[in-house]
Design an enzyme around this catalytic site. Structure first.
Site, PDB file in Angstrom:
ATOM      1  N   GLY A 406       0.800  -1.220   0.000  1.00 33.07           N
ATOM      2  CA  GLY A 406       0.000   0.000   0.000  1.00 33.07           C
ATOM      3  C   GLY A 406       0.831   1.268   0.000  1.00 33.07           C
ATOM      4  O   GLY A 406       0.627   2.169  -0.806  1.00 33.07           O
ATOM      5  N   ASP A 509      13.011  -8.402  -6.929  1.00 34.95           N
ATOM      6  CA  ASP A 509      11.595  -8.774  -6.852  1.00 34.95           C
ATOM      7  C   ASP A 509      11.265  -9.640  -8.062  1.00 34.95           C
ATOM      8  O   ASP A 509      10.969  -9.148  -9.142  1.00 34.95           O
ATOM      9  CB  ASP A 509      10.711  -7.520  -6.823  1.00 34.95           C
ATOM     10  N   HIS A 514       5.385  -9.563 -13.071  1.00 33.49           N
ATOM     11  CA  HIS A 514       5.980  -8.426 -13.765  1.00 33.49           C
ATOM     12  C   HIS A 514       6.658  -8.794 -15.080  1.00 33.49           C
ATOM     13  O   HIS A 514       7.255  -7.946 -15.720  1.00 33.49           O
ATOM     14  CB  HIS A 514       6.986  -7.739 -12.837  1.00 33.49           C
ATOM     15  N   ILE A 529       2.789  -6.034 -15.313  1.00 31.31           N
ATOM     16  CA  ILE A 529       2.816  -4.653 -14.822  1.00 31.31           C
ATOM     17  C   ILE A 529       4.183  -4.318 -14.238  1.00 31.31           C
ATOM     18  O   ILE A 529       4.928  -5.202 -13.838  1.00 31.31           O
ATOM     19  CB  ILE A 529       1.724  -4.386 -13.769  1.00 31.31           C
TER      20      ILE A 529
END
Ligand code: NAI
Length: 735
Positions: A406, A509, A514, A529
């Protein structure tokens, strides 16, 4: 009283409406203004024969009560023809209730091909054909409501109904997909599993039960689900005798039984069986993305050495919600994070540093005289295995598919060295209850030796885990701040490359979301994304370029909220507002105008502090170690100290007559905090003294009162309260 749910102007088709449940639906819809097509083949309950009587009778009933209805005598296998009846008579089709049904009960071994086929033809294929015939009309008018009729036999299985239960659960699968495909055109599809006394059940239920199971006690649910004001879609309900309940899937948290690069064995499955089947801790996936994403998320649990924790203790996965409170304050096992210029350069390239911009050279060329790590690389060093470790915390039964990153906060206490061997310590600072979800605040402190280099706060949003009665806010939270309400002072743009995510992921990551279109489509995206933290890196670079002339020593802190995804190839536009030393920013996708990072800011080190630091060049401040040590010790005993002291102290440490460092010891808020820089709120007492005198006080060589009266220590504000400080310095700062 609530207004009556009406169906005036709506055209409703009910199959198998010549008796039982279908008849009750047809009458109820007509009574509320709908024009109804009463379809019924009129055969017996085994599907033998046909007659127009059944449908005609119901049409007659409706008309005699002043309603509008026409009959259709075709089998549901003639879906097009039935829908045509609706279009010919009433000009449109709004609602399809797939209800027609027959039974061919036999124990499985005695089931004939015909018994199997006819059940599938009437129930599953019939519902498909009727619905498909109506589908395009519903799409065009951007409205449609569809009901599939399943059965408890399908949901739970029932002796002698293998054919029927297979077809009935097939209808649920059909409905689930139609709900997804129809949604954007306001076509909703729901499934009911009714219980009602009818000719299908009269031989099963005793008479008094049949009386209690009137079809009229099912119809109101069907009407509500088919009303234009009902948003329900893709759901399953059991209904009967006036009771209605909704069903959903429940899944154990399960167990990961393989290790990277090692074969998966049946023995490992056996060893984990209890955990695989343990409904003591569960998730409720609602979409295929949630279901599959959870499994994908587990990949991140495999650490880079290939190890996977296969033996979680059962308490580690205890029930999510009630466990949240117990998770607060839990520490993650400390981990080390090593990097060289290679990782720093790879990161810089990943967030768009380029030889296009000469001043970026220092981030991408190790031979530059002023080679530097981008400040936001400080997140990368702290990020490693954080999610996997977090999942091990007792009480935090994380479902990875539901974890969203978030917000992010990063504070640097000094520029990151060009190479590093950092020790990172994480702690669950707090867990908040936001209703729609829970927010985990995870604080990670990265040390180089004993020196605290940076502090990260990851805000992780756990979709659907709210409502556990927790607090909504926390003084531990680094709060995002709205951008000013005026045009931005500066805007910088950068077009990301198609390979941006492919490049960025090399920084650690590895989530296939992705890069792998198969994964991203499962997660509901058109294509892979970009990492949110990649956009974050771009934006921070823009701020540093625009307001700090690429000087990493000016970077103090950054806070950002991730609002929307970015696709590689899109252009990032960072809008910036300068307010003192705080640069507010938000990042948009230039092509769409969507805000992807919101309520963000970068705090810069004030230039006055930079100048003040100059005289101390060549000699590190000794007091730094003391402040950091106090900060560390406060983490354990902060709560207690805050209660007794209840004040904020701001320190100006001088060197050669100039302020060389400012520190705040906050013993008023939360469980206390020590940080570099002026007090974030207001300070109760401001103390100024030299680095040397500070050390003498700490070591007990200089009495603070004497220092005050002799002018070595200057104090402003509430001087009395500073006496309480003595104890802290004495007790907690001994080195
Ligand atoms: P019902 O036998 O009273 O009504 C079914 C109607 O469908 C009959 O009027 C029949 O003529 C008609 N029909 C049969 N084959 C047809 C075809 N090929 N084309 C057009 N119409 C056809 O049965 P009931 O109980 O009202 O069942 C309605 C639906 O609810 C069925 O799909 C049934 O499987 C389902 N259901 C009923 C339960 C109950 O407790 N009554 C339990 C679970 C499911």
């Amino acid at each position: 009283m609530a207004s009556q749910l009406r169906f005036d102007g709506r055209v409703v088709l009910v199959t198998g409406a010549g008796g039982g449940l279908g008849r009750a639906y047809a009458l109820a819809f007509a009574e509320r203004g709908a024009s109804v097509v009463v379809n019924d083949l009129g055969g017996d309950m085994k599907g033998v024969g046909k007659s127009s009587l059944a449908a005609d009778k119901v049409v007659e009933e409706i008309r005699s009560r002043g309603g509008k209805a026409v009959a259709s005598y075709d089998s549901v296998e003639a879906g097009e023809k039935i829908v045509k009846t609706a279009l010919d008579a009433f000009g449109r089709i709004d609602v399809v209730v797939n209800n027609a049904g027959i039974l061919r009960d036999r124990s499985f071994g005695r089931l004939s091909d015909e018994d199997w086929d006819i059940i599938h033809r009437v129930h599953l294929r019939g519902s498909f054909l009727v619905t498909r015939a109506a589908w395009d009309h519903m799409k065009k008018q951007k409205f449609g409501r569809i009901i599939m009729t399943s059965s408890a036999s399908g949901i739970y299985g029932n002796f002698g109904q293998a054919n029927y239960s297979a077809a009935k659960l097939g209808l649920l699968g059909l409905s689930n997909t139609l709900a997804i495909e129809g949604k954007k055109n306001n076509i909703h599809c729901n499934t009911i599993a009714p219980q009602a006394g009818s000719r299908l059940t009269q031989t099963i239920f005793p008479e008094d039960i049949v009386e209690a199971l009137k079809p009229d006690y099912v119809a109101p649910l069907v009407l509500w689900l088919c009303h234009e004001s009902c948003e329900e879609n893709g759901s399953l309900f059991e209904v009967g005798a006036g009771w209605i309940g909704k069903l959903r899937w429940e899944r154990t948290l399960g167990a990961l039984v393989r290790q990277r690069n090692q074969p998966m064995t049946p023995e490992a499955v056996k060893a984990n069986w209890k955990k695989i089947c343990d409904f003591g801790s569960v998730s409720n996936p609602q979409t295929i993305q949630e279901s599959t994403g959870g499994i994908v998320g587990l990949l991140s649990k495999m650490d880079s050495n290939g190890g996977v924790s296969t033996n979680h203790t059962s308490h580690a996965a205890s029930t999510a919600t009630s466990g949240f409170v117990g998770a607060i304050g839990q520490k993650l096992p400390s981990f080390s994070s090593t990097y060289t210029e290679l990782e720093a350069i790879m990161y810089a390239l990943g967030v768009g540093a380029s030889i296009k911009e000469p001043k970026d050279m220092k981030f991408i060329y190790e031979g530059s005289s002023d080679f530097s790590c981008l400040p936001t690389f400080g997140v990368i060093t702290a990020q490693k295995s954080v999610l996997g470790e977090l999942a091990q915390i007792p009480g935090l039964s994380l479902d990875f598919a539901k974890v969203l990153h978030g917000e992010q906060y990063l504070e640097l206490y000094k520029p990151l060295p060009r190479t590093g061997k950092l020790k990172c310590e994480g702690v669950v600072a707090d867990v908040l209850d936001k209703g729609s979800g829970a927010v985990i605040l995870l604080d990670v402190y990265s040390y180089s030796g004993n020196e605290l280099l940076c502090y990260n706060q990851f805000s992780l949003f756990l979709v659907g885990s709210g409502g556990f009665g927790g607090k909504r806010t926390s003084d531990k939270m680094k709060v995002a701040v709205a951008v000013p309400n005026r045009p931005p002072d500066a805007v910088l743009t950068d077009t990301t490359s198609l390979n941006q995510a492919a490049l960025y992921r090399l920084s650690g990551d590895w989530n296939p979301l992705h890069i792998d279109p198969n994964f991203s489509s499962l997660a509901g995206f058109d294509k892979p994304i970009l990492h949110g933290l990649c956009t974050f890196g771009f934006s921070a670079r823009h701020v540093l370029q625009q307001f700090a002339d690429h000087d990493v020593s000016r970077f103090k802190a950054i806070k950002a909220r991730f609002a929307k995804p970015v696709y590689p190839g899109q252009t990032l536009q960072t809008e910036m507002w300068k307010e003192g030393n705080r640069i507010h920013f938000q990042t948009k996708i230039q092509e769409t105008g969507d805000i992807v990072i919101s309520n963000a800011y970068v705090d810069l080190v004030p230039t006055s502090d930079m100048l003040a630091k100059t005289p101390s060049k060549g000699g590190e401040l000794q007091s730094t170690l003391v402040f950091e040590e106090i900060g560390r010790r406060l983490k354990d005993i902060g709560h207690q100290v805050v209660k007794t002291v209840n004040a904020v102290f701001e320190w100006h440490i001088t060197k050669g007559g100039n302020t060389a460092a400012t520190w705040t010891i906050d013993l008023k808020n939360g469980s206390g905090e020590v940080y570099q820089g002026p007090a974030r709120g207001s300070a109760d007492t401001t103390l100024t003294l030299s680095d040397e005198h500070f050390m003498e006080v700490v070591q007990g060589k200089l009495d603070p009162q004497k220092a005050f009266f002799s002018g070595k220590l200057k104090a402003k504000g509430n001087i009395m309260v500073s006496q309480k400080l003595q104890k802290i310095l004495k007790d907690y700062a001994k080195l």
